[in-house]
Design an enzyme around this catalytic site. Structure first.
Site, PDB file in Angstrom:
ATOM      1  N   TYR A 114     -12.560   5.827 -15.044  1.00  0.00           N
ATOM      2  CA  TYR A 114     -12.762   4.687 -14.135  1.00  0.00           C
ATOM      3  C   TYR A 114     -13.426   3.524 -14.883  1.00  0.00           C
ATOM      4  CZ  TYR A 114     -14.141   2.039  -9.961  1.00  0.00           C
ATOM      5  OH  TYR A 114     -14.297   1.060  -9.023  1.00  0.00           O
ATOM      6  N   ASP A 136       0.870  -1.180   0.000  1.00  0.00           N
ATOM      7  CA  ASP A 136       0.000   0.000   0.000  1.00  0.00           C
ATOM      8  C   ASP A 136       0.906   1.228   0.000  1.00  0.00           C
ATOM      9  OD1 ASP A 136      -3.280   0.119   0.910  1.00  0.00           O
ATOM     10  OD2 ASP A 136      -2.180   2.027   0.887  1.00  0.00           O
TER      11      ASP A 136
HETATM   12  P1  NAD Z   1      -9.964   2.566  -1.144  1.00  0.00           P
HETATM   13  O1  NAD Z   1     -10.138   3.892  -1.805  1.00  0.00           O
HETATM   14  O2  NAD Z   1     -10.606   2.352   0.180  1.00  0.00           O
HETATM   15  O3  NAD Z   1      -8.388   2.343  -1.129  1.00  0.00           O
HETATM   16  C1  NAD Z   1      -7.824   1.168  -0.733  1.00  0.00           C
HETATM   17  C2  NAD Z   1      -6.339   1.355  -0.608  1.00  0.00           C
HETATM   18  O4  NAD Z   1      -5.696   1.646  -1.868  1.00  0.00           O
HETATM   19  C3  NAD Z   1      -5.880   2.492   0.309  1.00  0.00           C
HETATM   20  O5  NAD Z   1      -5.221   1.918   1.420  1.00  0.00           O
HETATM   21  C4  NAD Z   1      -4.903   3.308  -0.539  1.00  0.00           C
HETATM   22  O6  NAD Z   1      -3.812   3.805   0.208  1.00  0.00           O
HETATM   23  C5  NAD Z   1      -4.461   2.284  -1.559  1.00  0.00           C
HETATM   24  N1  NAD Z   1      -3.878   2.801  -2.776  1.00  0.00           N
HETATM   25  C6  NAD Z   1      -4.326   3.851  -3.511  1.00  0.00           C
HETATM   26  N2  NAD Z   1      -3.521   4.031  -4.570  1.00  0.00           N
HETATM   27  C7  NAD Z   1      -2.566   3.071  -4.520  1.00  0.00           C
HETATM   28  C8  NAD Z   1      -1.447   2.756  -5.338  1.00  0.00           C
HETATM   29  N3  NAD Z   1      -1.158   3.479  -6.427  1.00  0.00           N
HETATM   30  N4  NAD Z   1      -0.656   1.709  -4.996  1.00  0.00           N
HETATM   31  C9  NAD Z   1      -0.929   0.991  -3.887  1.00  0.00           C
HETATM   32  N5  NAD Z   1      -1.971   1.253  -3.072  1.00  0.00           N
HETATM   33  C10 NAD Z   1      -2.777   2.296  -3.376  1.00  0.00           C
HETATM   34  O7  NAD Z   1     -10.445   1.417  -2.167  1.00  0.00           O
HETATM   35  P2  NAD Z   1     -11.574   0.298  -2.004  1.00  0.00           P
HETATM   36  O8  NAD Z   1     -12.903   0.952  -2.007  1.00  0.00           O
HETATM   37  O9  NAD Z   1     -11.229  -0.645  -0.924  1.00  0.00           O
HETATM   38  O10 NAD Z   1     -11.438  -0.419  -3.448  1.00  0.00           O
HETATM   39  C11 NAD Z   1     -10.572  -1.505  -3.700  1.00  0.00           C
HETATM   40  C12 NAD Z   1     -10.790  -1.964  -5.131  1.00  0.00           C
HETATM   41  O11 NAD Z   1     -12.166  -2.289  -5.350  1.00  0.00           O
HETATM   42  C13 NAD Z   1     -10.436  -0.894  -6.174  1.00  0.00           C
HETATM   43  O12 NAD Z   1      -9.846  -1.506  -7.299  1.00  0.00           O
HETATM   44  C14 NAD Z   1     -11.797  -0.314  -6.541  1.00  0.00           C
HETATM   45  O13 NAD Z   1     -11.827   0.260  -7.820  1.00  0.00           O
HETATM   46  C15 NAD Z   1     -12.671  -1.544  -6.434  1.00  0.00           C
HETATM   47  N6  NAD Z   1     -14.085  -1.199  -6.207  1.00  0.00           N
HETATM   48  C16 NAD Z   1     -14.479  -0.528  -5.092  1.00  0.00           C
HETATM   49  C17 NAD Z   1     -15.829  -0.218  -4.927  1.00  0.00           C
HETATM   50  C18 NAD Z   1     -16.346   0.501  -3.716  1.00  0.00           C
HETATM   51  O14 NAD Z   1     -17.551   0.782  -3.673  1.00  0.00           O
HETATM   52  N7  NAD Z   1     -15.529   0.789  -2.711  1.00  0.00           N
HETATM   53  C19 NAD Z   1     -16.755  -0.577  -5.920  1.00  0.00           C
HETATM   54  C20 NAD Z   1     -16.319  -1.247  -7.044  1.00  0.00           C
HETATM   55  C21 NAD Z   1     -14.976  -1.551  -7.178  1.00  0.00           C
END
Ligand code: NAD
Length: 257
Positions: free
Chosen positions: A153, A43
């Protein structure tokens, strides 16, 4: 092995999860640890990495940087191989019309959400071939539906599904499975920010925007990070061993965005 036994992953799986310090990645990391796996995460949030549950090892690494991903794979050597890799890092990207999007914001979204998954898959594949392992790529329902004002996205997540399906065909003969999980609206701070930005863009209140979002979900509710972790564990368990090349929605049936 009974069918019920086949729903639990084998003890001692070696698991790598990108962006595992918060949100969905952290829920997946905790679930694998509870299932007896050896878990390594990366992370960019050093503070959150420092407070990971005991036993989960980590690397400070940004998946958009080649040198960071190289360092991540040097650290992962200590696991002695990899059975499961979860390509979870992804950012929401800008909320804007196509004629208003900032070039750097577009490029950064693609570089983390798509190129980041490529960088990790590129390095992980030799290890997964050795273990006949599993690659899980986090896409989104925005990887099967159009999403106005979130084009970078949505484009990145449709690309993740293309990457997944192509890799499943490429690596299947060598015993490696590849699947995408498509979360819907997952409860948590990230989605609050997305709703907030979209509300501003549409001139609505937060509550109105949230209600509009829920009205497009058949079950009229968000999903939990643990729902995504459950799917990741199922795919990693013997019961999931014939699931490959799939884009699996865990979304309470999002009908449109
Ligand atoms: P989040 O925004 O809560 O972030 C999770 C983590 O990603 C954070 O700890 C951040 O520090 C880390 N991060 C950001 N950029 C980074 C990088 N360049 N390298 C390494 N780490 C990095 O994300 P989330 O909501 O847990 O989503 C996780 C995955 O699920 C993503 O791929 C997101 O697109 C996908 N997703 C999420 C949702 C939602 O509703 N939360 C919906 C559909 C898909």
């Amino acid at each position: 092995m009974t069918v019920v036994e086949s729903l639990t992953p084998r003890h001692g799986l070696r698991v790598l999860i990108t962006a595992g310090a918060n949100g969905i990645g952290l829920a997946i990391a905790k679930a694998f640890q509870e299932a007896g796996a050896r878990v390594h995460v990366c992370d960019i949030d050093t503070q959150a990495l420092a407070s990971l549950p005991e036993g989960i090892s980590h690397t400070v690494a940004d998946v958009s940087k080649e040198e960071d991903v190289d360092r991540l794979f040097q650290d992962v050597v200590s696991l002695g191989g990899l059975d499961v890799v979860v390509n979870n890092a992804g950012i929401a990207g800008p909320t804007a019309g196509i004629d208003e999007i900032d070039n750097d914001a577009w490029t950064r979204t693609i570089d983390i959400n798509l190129n980041g998954q490529y960088r990790v898959a590129h390095r992980a594949t030799p290890l997964l071939k050795e273990s006949q392992g599993l690659l899980i790529n986090l896409a989104s329902v925005a990887g099967r539906l159009g999403f106005a004002y979130r084009t970078p996205y949505a484009a990145s997540k449709w690309a993740v599904v293309g990457l997944t399906k192509s890799l499943a065909i490429e690596l299947g003969p060598e015993g490696v499975r590849v699947n995408a999980i498509l979360p819907g609206i997952v409860r948590g701070p990230r989605i609050e920010k997305v709703i907030e930005d979209r509300a501003v863009k549409r001139g609505l209140s937060y509550a109105e925007m949230e209600q509009e979002n829920l009205s497009k979900i058949s079950m009229r509710r968000m999903v939990e990070p643990s729902d995504i972790a459950s799917m990741a564990l199922f795919l990693s368990a013997p019961g999931g061993s014939n699931v490959s090349g799939q884009a699996l929605s865990v979304c309470a049936n999002v009908e449109s965005l």
